[in-house]
Each structure stands twice: as C-alpha cells, then as structure tokens.
Design an enzyme around this catalytic site. Structure first.
Site, PDB file in Angstrom:
ATOM      1  N   ARG A 102       0.864  -1.162   0.131  1.00 41.68           N
ATOM      2  CA  ARG A 102       0.107   0.069  -0.052  1.00 41.68           C
ATOM      3  C   ARG A 102       0.852   1.296   0.052  1.00 41.68           C
ATOM      4  NH1 ARG A 102      -5.180   1.355   3.608  1.00 41.68           N
ATOM      5  NH2 ARG A 102      -6.102   0.038   2.177  1.00 41.68           N
ATOM      6  N   HIS A 129      -7.484   0.901  -6.171  1.00 41.46           N
ATOM      7  CA  HIS A 129      -7.718  -0.237  -5.143  1.00 41.46           C
ATOM      8  C   HIS A 129      -8.455  -1.310  -5.465  1.00 41.46           C
ATOM      9  CE1 HIS A 129      -7.657  -1.416  -0.980  1.00 41.46           C
ATOM     10  NE2 HIS A 129      -8.521  -0.366  -0.328  1.00 41.46           N
ATOM     11  N   GLN A 132      -9.980  -3.870  -3.174  1.00 41.02           N
ATOM     12  CA  GLN A 132     -11.331  -3.467  -2.589  1.00 41.02           C
ATOM     13  C   GLN A 132     -12.472  -3.750  -3.586  1.00 41.02           C
ATOM     14  OE1 GLN A 132     -12.221  -1.794   0.690  1.00 41.02           O
ATOM     15  NE2 GLN A 132     -14.189  -2.500  -0.240  1.00 41.02           N
ATOM     16  N   ASP A 219     -17.112   7.420  -1.183  1.00 39.18           N
ATOM     17  CA  ASP A 219     -15.903   7.354  -0.374  1.00 39.18           C
ATOM     18  C   ASP A 219     -15.467   8.712   0.137  1.00 39.18           C
ATOM     19  OD1 ASP A 219     -13.175   6.275   0.588  1.00 39.18           O
ATOM     20  OD2 ASP A 219     -12.473   6.589  -1.542  1.00 39.18           O
ATOM     21  N   CYS A 259     -16.347   1.981   1.151  1.00 40.19           N
ATOM     22  CA  CYS A 259     -15.208   1.080   1.117  1.00 40.19           C
ATOM     23  C   CYS A 259     -14.619   1.269   2.743  1.00 40.19           C
ATOM     24  CB  CYS A 259     -14.034   1.376   0.313  1.00 40.19           C
ATOM     25  SG  CYS A 259     -13.597   3.406   0.446  1.00 40.19           S
ATOM     26  N   ARG A 287     -13.577  -8.631   1.870  1.00 47.23           N
ATOM     27  CA  ARG A 287     -12.293  -8.176   1.895  1.00 47.23           C
ATOM     28  C   ARG A 287     -11.388  -9.369   2.222  1.00 47.23           C
ATOM     29  NH1 ARG A 287     -10.147  -3.133   1.967  1.00 47.23           N
ATOM     30  NH2 ARG A 287      -8.273  -4.161   0.905  1.00 47.23           N
TER      31      ARG A 287
HETATM   32  N1  NVA Z   1      -9.745   6.974  -1.207  1.00 45.05           N
HETATM   33  C1  NVA Z   1      -9.607   6.446   0.138  1.00 45.05           C
HETATM   34  C2  NVA Z   1      -9.737   4.973   0.355  1.00 45.05           C
HETATM   35  C3  NVA Z   1      -9.283   4.186   1.524  1.00 45.05           C
HETATM   36  C4  NVA Z   1      -9.833   2.867   1.690  1.00 45.05           C
HETATM   37  C5  NVA Z   1      -8.175   6.578   0.682  1.00 45.05           C
HETATM   38  O1  NVA Z   1      -7.324   6.517  -0.418  1.00 45.05           O
HETATM   39  O2  NVA Z   1      -7.676   7.001   1.457  1.00 45.05           O
HETATM   40  N1   CP Z   2     -11.358   0.036   2.585  1.00 44.63           N
HETATM   41  C1   CP Z   2      -9.892  -0.104   3.105  1.00 44.63           C
HETATM   42  O1   CP Z   2      -8.903  -0.319   2.434  1.00 44.63           O
HETATM   43  O2   CP Z   2      -9.746  -0.164   4.384  1.00 44.63           O
HETATM   44  P1   CP Z   2      -8.456   0.128   5.357  1.00 44.63           P
HETATM   45  O3   CP Z   2      -7.763   1.480   4.754  1.00 44.63           O
HETATM   46  O4   CP Z   2      -8.528   0.300   6.710  1.00 44.63           O
HETATM   47  O5   CP Z   2      -7.356  -0.836   4.872  1.00 44.63           O
END
Ligand code: NVA
Ligand code: CP
Length: 302
Positions: A102, A129, A132, A219, A259, A287
């Site tokens: 990540r 992502h 997800q 989101d 998400c 997930r």
């Molecule tokens: N768009 C959000 C998704 C988190 C799962 C982020 O990148 O923070």
């Molecule tokens: N939706 C998601 O990826 O959650 P986290 O940021 O908690 O991993």
C-alpha cells in the site's frame, strides 16, 4: 495470473474465477473447513499509509491458508529512507514468496513487479484499489444475485476507488455513473476506456447520476495523503453525499456500499449508513474472502 497490480490487467473471466473461489472460501470458513492452500508461504505487507481492513484481512487470510504474513511499515524499512525500489524488490524476492504493498505512486507497485520475481498485490495506491473492488463485486453478487445489468452510481471524489470501480463495473457488465464536482473527475484514460467499452457517464449532477441506481457507492472526500486539503474539500464536495434525497431517486431496493473508513454527515448521512450497515459490513468482511482468493490465484499462477 501472477500479480494484482490493477483491475485493468484482469479479464472478466479471471475476475469471475476470483469471485467464485472467494464464495467457496467464504462458505468453507463459515463451516470451519480448513484449506492450507498456502502452507509454508510467506507474504510481506508493506504499508506507507494507514490501514485497518487491508492489513488485518491479509494477515488473517494468510493465517487461514496456512501461510505467514509479515507487517512491514515503510517508516521502518530502508525504502522509507530512499533505498531504490529495484533493490528492495530484488532483496525481498529472496526472502518472501509474495508482497502486498500500500503506497502512494502506482509506479512503485509496477516497479516492484518489474524488478522482483515474486507475486505483487496492490493494497491501494493513489491510482487504484483493486482488492477493495473485488470484495465490492463479490458483495453486489451476493446481495443482488448478479453483477451484470445492475446500475452502479458512485458519488464523490474521482479517486482511487472510483478508478477501480469504473474498471471493475464496466468489465463485469454494469452500467456505471459517477457524480463528482468539476475538476475532481476520475482518471481521464479510464473514463475514455469506459465510454468505449460500456455504458458510462460522468456528471456533476448527483441526482441525475443516482437515478434508477441499483448500487450507490461513496468514499471519503479527502483521501490519505490529502489531509492538508481536507477543509477546502469539505466546501467543494458539499452536496456530493448519499442521503435520503439520493435514495429517493435510486431503485427502491438499492443497496449502499462504502469502502470505509466513513465520515458520517460528509459523504454519507448517518441515517443512510446505519440503514445499510448490513451491506457495508458484509462488504468489509468480503475483503478477507476475496483477498484469500487473490492470494491463491497469484501463488498458483507463478
Ligand atoms: N480513497 C481512500 C480509500 C481508503 C480505503 C483513500 O485513499 O484514503
Ligand atoms: N477499505 C480499506 O482499504 O480500508 P483500510 O484503509 O482500513 O485498509
């Protein structure tokens, strides 16, 4: 398949195979049937951003499958001090059997795959992502019986989630509409691809996008890495919210997905969130099952 770098790399057939395996693994976990399909395998989890769901579901997923997961914060790795990705990739390929990462730049994930020799799984970048959205598609199929033919409407920032939802939705035969403020649209190449390959629209009109939707999705207005813009974004995104007005124009049995993490009264009202909590937390649970299927497919495909 060896890697999961982005959904655009998968065919509809491969997505269906992952979802079918995910359903099977979910059924087996519920019935306490254990399959140590990844016995002896080790997965490194590199995180340059926070996570609850992704971290825990990958760790538990590896445990369920008989393997081991190592949490590797980039703050503590030399990569966080500038060691090149191409060196990190070649070193970690000699210790580990796979990596989930990540991070911010999609290029970093692509480079790990290019320079390493083990499966690489994208656990979120600024661009997409994919893990997800596989769980999202699984949840849509579970709740509505099918994916194809449903209208998916995303309301909010045209971000990593939006990019993957458009690709996954169009590949699986959904109609996809996006409502976002001007200047905050999803990736231009993805929108072009979607318009050429399916039924896709992007507008700044929330109610027009939500009309007759089967699935409503939102989101956060400010993603990880955009904390400094959060206050300004609250003004720009005001109204880009799933609320009762939006629910009223969608199908009467429309489902709502998020998400997570969610910011109540920003992108979704507390009332709508709680009314659809069952769907949203099934989505979060999925997930685990979807990623176990991804892990099995990636390790199989080596
Ligand atoms: N768009 C959000 C998704 C988190 C799962 C982020 O990148 O923070
Ligand atoms: N939706 C998601 O990826 O959650 P986290 O940021 O908690 O991993």
């Amino acid at each position: 398949m060896k890697h999961l770098l982005k959904l655009g790399d998968l065919s509809a057939k491969e997505i269906n195979q992952i979802l079918n395996l995910a359903d099977q693994l979910k059924y087996e976990k519920k019935n306490n049937i254990k399959h140590h399909l990844l016995k002896g395998k080790t997965l490194g989890l590199i995180f340059s951003k926070s996570s609850t769901r992704t971290r825990v579901s990958f760790e538990v997923g590896m445990y369920d499958l008989g393997g081991t997961a190592l949490f590797l914060s980039s703050r503590d790795l030399q990569i966080g001090r500038g060691e090149p990705v191409e060196d990190t990739a070649r070193v970690l390929s000699r210790y580990l059997d796979g990596i989930m990462i990540r991070t911010f730049a999609q290029q970093e994930v692509e480079d790990l795959a290019k320079y390493g020799s083990i499966p690489i799984i994208n656990g979120l970048t600024d661009y997409c992502h994919p893990c997800q959205v596989l769980a999202d598609l699984m949840t849509i199929r579970e709740h509505r019986g099918a994916i194809s033919g449903n209208k998916l409407c995303y309301i909010g920032d045209g971000n990593n989630m939006t990019n993957s939802l458009i690709v996954g939705g169009i590949k699986m035969g959904m109609r996809v509409s996006v409502a976002c403020p001007k200047g905050y649209e999803p990736d231009a190449d993805i929108m072009k691809w979607a318009a050429e390959n399916g039924d896709f629209e992007c507008t700044d009109d929330v109610l027009a996008a939500a009309k007759d939707a089967d699935v409503l999705y939102t989101d956060v207005w400010a993603s990880m890495g955009q904390e400094a813009e959060a206050e300004e974004r609250k003004k720009i995104f005001k109204g880009y919210q799933i609320n009762n007005d939006v629910m009223a124009v969608a199908k009467s049995d429309a489902m709502v997905l998020h998400c997570l993490p969610a910011h109540r009264e920003e992108e979704i009202t507390s009332e709508v969130f709680e009314a659809h909590a069952n769907e949203i937390f099934d989505q979060a649970e999925n997930r685990l099952h979807a990623q176990k299927a991804v892990l099995v497919k990636c390790f199989e495909g080596e």
